[in-house]
Design a protein around this motif. Sequence first.
Motif, mmCIF file in Angstrom:
data_model
loop_
_atom_site.group_PDB
_atom_site.id
_atom_site.type_symbol
_atom_site.label_atom_id
_atom_site.label_comp_id
_atom_site.label_asym_id
_atom_site.label_seq_id
_atom_site.Cartn_x
_atom_site.Cartn_y
_atom_site.Cartn_z
ATOM 1 N N LEU A 1 0.959 -1.065 -0.125
ATOM 2 C CA LEU A 1 -0.142 -0.112 -0.053
ATOM 3 C C LEU A 1 0.893 1.349 0.007
ATOM 4 O O LEU A 1 0.534 2.179 -0.577
ATOM 5 N N ARG A 2 2.022 1.168 0.479
ATOM 6 C CA ARG A 2 2.963 2.455 0.662
ATOM 7 C C ARG A 2 3.432 2.698 -0.496
ATOM 8 O O ARG A 2 3.345 3.751 -1.059
ATOM 9 N N GLU A 3 3.743 1.668 -1.204
ATOM 10 C CA GLU A 3 4.433 1.861 -2.771
ATOM 11 C C GLU A 3 2.933 2.189 -3.616
ATOM 12 O O GLU A 3 3.247 3.115 -4.608
ATOM 13 N N ASN A 4 1.912 1.646 -3.459
ATOM 14 C CA ASN A 4 0.898 2.061 -4.013
ATOM 15 C C ASN A 4 0.381 3.698 -4.046
ATOM 16 O O ASN A 4 0.239 4.370 -5.006
ATOM 17 N N GLU A 5 0.671 4.118 -2.963
ATOM 18 C CA GLU A 5 0.462 5.499 -2.595
ATOM 19 C C GLU A 5 1.284 6.437 -3.344
ATOM 20 O O GLU A 5 0.855 7.418 -3.835
ATOM 21 N N LYS A 6 2.341 5.814 -3.704
ATOM 22 C CA LYS A 6 3.489 6.829 -4.474
ATOM 23 C C LYS A 6 2.785 6.953 -5.729
ATOM 24 O O LYS A 6 3.210 8.147 -6.615
ATOM 25 N N ASP A 7 2.395 6.096 -6.309
ATOM 26 C CA ASP A 7 1.424 6.117 -7.573
ATOM 27 C C ASP A 7 0.494 7.146 -7.674
ATOM 28 O O ASP A 7 0.214 7.684 -8.580
ATOM 29 N N LEU A 8 -0.478 6.742 -6.743
ATOM 30 C CA LEU A 8 -1.491 7.474 -6.662
ATOM 31 C C LEU A 8 -1.410 9.033 -6.482
ATOM 32 O O LEU A 8 -2.194 9.890 -6.912
ATOM 33 N N ALA A 9 -0.174 9.301 -5.610
ATOM 34 C CA ALA A 9 0.194 10.625 -5.599
ATOM 35 C C ALA A 9 0.405 11.422 -6.866
ATOM 36 O O ALA A 9 0.165 12.678 -6.863
ATOM 37 N N ARG A 10 0.553 10.670 -7.763
ATOM 38 C CA ARG A 10 0.803 11.431 -8.939
ATOM 39 C C ARG A 10 -0.275 11.341 -10.166
ATOM 40 O O ARG A 10 -0.148 12.033 -11.008
ATOM 41 N N MET A 11 -1.362 10.806 -9.664
ATOM 42 C CA MET A 11 -2.614 10.844 -10.657
ATOM 43 C C MET A 11 -3.488 11.708 -9.926
ATOM 44 O O MET A 11 -3.950 11.205 -8.829
ATOM 45 N N ILE B 1 3.054 -9.376 -21.654
ATOM 46 C CA ILE B 1 2.149 -8.663 -21.472
ATOM 47 C C ILE B 1 2.233 -7.352 -21.314
ATOM 48 O O ILE B 1 3.257 -6.770 -20.544
ATOM 49 N N ILE B 2 1.453 -6.571 -22.076
ATOM 50 C CA ILE B 2 1.618 -4.733 -21.931
ATOM 51 C C ILE B 2 0.379 -4.272 -21.222
ATOM 52 O O ILE B 2 -0.732 -4.691 -21.833
ATOM 53 N N TYR B 3 0.229 -3.765 -20.360
ATOM 54 C CA TYR B 3 -0.905 -2.932 -19.571
ATOM 55 C C TYR B 3 -0.755 -1.742 -18.961
ATOM 56 O O TYR B 3 0.577 -1.297 -19.005
ATOM 57 N N GLU B 4 -1.561 -1.277 -18.442
ATOM 58 C CA GLU B 4 -1.659 0.335 -18.074
ATOM 59 C C GLU B 4 -1.563 0.403 -16.540
ATOM 60 O O GLU B 4 -1.160 -0.188 -15.892
ATOM 61 N N ALA B 5 -2.473 1.377 -16.192
ATOM 62 C CA ALA B 5 -2.402 1.459 -14.622
ATOM 63 C C ALA B 5 -3.467 0.449 -13.878
ATOM 64 O O ALA B 5 -4.154 0.981 -13.112
ATOM 65 N N ARG B 6 -3.028 -0.879 -14.132
ATOM 66 C CA ARG B 6 -3.703 -1.778 -13.073
ATOM 67 C C ARG B 6 -2.567 -2.842 -12.550
ATOM 68 O O ARG B 6 -2.299 -3.867 -13.296
ATOM 69 N N PRO B 7 -2.189 -2.483 -11.344
ATOM 70 C CA PRO B 7 -1.431 -3.316 -11.028
ATOM 71 C C PRO B 7 -1.590 -4.656 -10.386
ATOM 72 O O PRO B 7 -0.649 -5.706 -10.436
ATOM 73 N N ASN B 8 -2.978 -4.837 -10.440
ATOM 74 C CA ASN B 8 -3.348 -6.329 -10.083
ATOM 75 C C ASN B 8 -3.135 -7.222 -11.246
ATOM 76 O O ASN B 8 -2.927 -8.466 -11.114
ATOM 77 N N VAL B 9 -3.035 -6.532 -12.361
ATOM 78 C CA VAL B 9 -2.545 -7.541 -13.678
ATOM 79 C C VAL B 9 -1.233 -8.307 -13.307
ATOM 80 O O VAL B 9 -0.795 -9.251 -13.873
ATOM 81 N N THR B 10 -0.320 -7.404 -12.412
ATOM 82 C CA THR B 10 1.106 -8.175 -12.237
ATOM 83 C C THR B 10 0.989 -9.672 -11.500
ATOM 84 O O THR B 10 1.362 -10.660 -12.012
ATOM 85 N N CYS B 11 -0.068 -9.646 -10.659
ATOM 86 C CA CYS B 11 -0.093 -10.956 -10.130
ATOM 87 C C CYS B 11 -1.056 -11.792 -10.709
ATOM 88 O O CYS B 11 -0.690 -13.097 -10.744
ATOM 89 N N ASP B 12 -1.939 -11.142 -11.215
ATOM 90 C CA ASP B 12 -3.039 -12.139 -12.217
ATOM 91 C C ASP B 12 -2.014 -12.814 -13.314
ATOM 92 O O ASP B 12 -2.238 -14.041 -13.553
ATOM 93 N N ALA B 13 -1.264 -11.970 -14.108
ATOM 94 C CA ALA B 13 -0.499 -12.586 -15.123
ATOM 95 C C ALA B 13 0.510 -13.588 -14.575
ATOM 96 O O ALA B 13 0.719 -14.885 -15.230
ATOM 97 N N ALA C 1 1.720 3.252 -12.701
ATOM 98 C CA ALA C 1 1.632 2.048 -11.724
ATOM 99 C C ALA C 1 3.272 1.554 -11.496
ATOM 100 O O ALA C 1 3.265 0.437 -10.825
ATOM 101 N N ALA C 2 4.193 2.318 -11.716
ATOM 102 C CA ALA C 2 5.637 1.863 -11.639
ATOM 103 C C ALA C 2 6.061 1.439 -10.310
ATOM 104 O O ALA C 2 6.568 0.111 -10.169
#
Length: 416
Positions: free
Chosen positions: A44-54, A115-127, A146-147
């Motif tokens: 969640l801390r890492e996700n907050e870094k991404d959310l802060a930029r959007m 796999i090429i995807y956009e701002a959906r980090p859940n895809v990393t685990c699904d894939a 979502a870097a």
Amino acid sequence: MDHQALFENTREASRKLSLLTDDRINEVLKALAAQIIEDIPGLLRENEKDLARMPVDNPGYDRLQLTAERLAGISTDIVNVANLPSPVGIVLSEKTLENNLRILKLTVPIGVIGIIYEARPNVTCDAFALCFKTGNACVLKGGSDAAFSNQAFINVIKKVLTDHQVDPNVINLMPAERRSAEILLEATGWIDVVIPRGSQQLINYVRQHAKVPVIETGAGIVHTYFDETADLEKGMAIVYNAKTRRVSVCNALDCLIIHQSRLQDLPALVKPMEDKQVGIYADPSAFAVLSGNYPAHLLLPAREEHFGTEFLSYKMAVKTVDEFEEALEHINRYGSRHSEAILSEDENRINRFLHAVDAAAVYVNASTAFTDGAQFGLGAEIGISTQKLHARGPMGLEALTSYKWIIKGDGQVRPG
């Protein structure tokens, strides 16, 4: 690691995957599911870094956002994948020829999947879960939005792989910059197939630039047709759920089509959406009926561009049709072959709709929100394919396999 080394390492790790038993694979997946729960604060801390930029009002914000509940859902999906039977090594057909050659058609992994995807980090685990379960290695290219989140997931996955003595190169993440996508799409000999997940713009880009095979996962321009005999109470619940359950996903409703004989029911049909402040772009007939019966600040006249738009927000279009065939024509013209629905109590009309509508998922008296791999009993999903070759609709484990022919003989030779 440079791109060439990344591809070489992933290909080599792919070869080693064939040595893992299904039990071992399941053990790793369940360990990953547990590790994600343990690492929720850090993720969640890492996700907050991404959310802060959007900006919060960006339609992609909801897709990007992780919560403890969503991470628990990701963990559960991984366990679900582990508990599914493996689709690898299944004999699809078997026969013995007159010369006693035994011919078998056997399911096998595809190999290395990009796999090429956009701002959906859940895809990393699904894939990863789906690829690993099917004996495939994967190379991921996530969006820059979502870097931080993607890298955090990769770190967790690689830790679990290393702890279980599995080559961590079975999954690799390319740098987030655009150039990485170009390199991945040109990686002939290293990548067996690329699957894009994201906007129509991304999918078009991949289709136009790929030198490796592509499985298209299309944008969802979704219609629900409210027919002459549709049940109003069912319709109110279905339309509300299809539009508002989660507006940023590809199975969300974009256009409500209504038969002109039911226009008097339109205000009641859309009234539940007032609490979500859903903006409606209505054609002239629908606009006239809704004026004074729906909040004025949320009601606007529809223009041509509103039909065929994937809104990904609290907006939708309304189209009035004079007859059933006009509804079919509208869907055929503006749909994306993703998910379409009919609300009707007329079996003949329902059967005609099911036969005529060309989409990966066609619904009768149900919300299109169910177009999802987990909801279809596939575990997680790698994407929703709108094409017709190899895979269509939610792509689970079976979609990540190919097959090979096994020929068993006893000295047979082919005569000249």
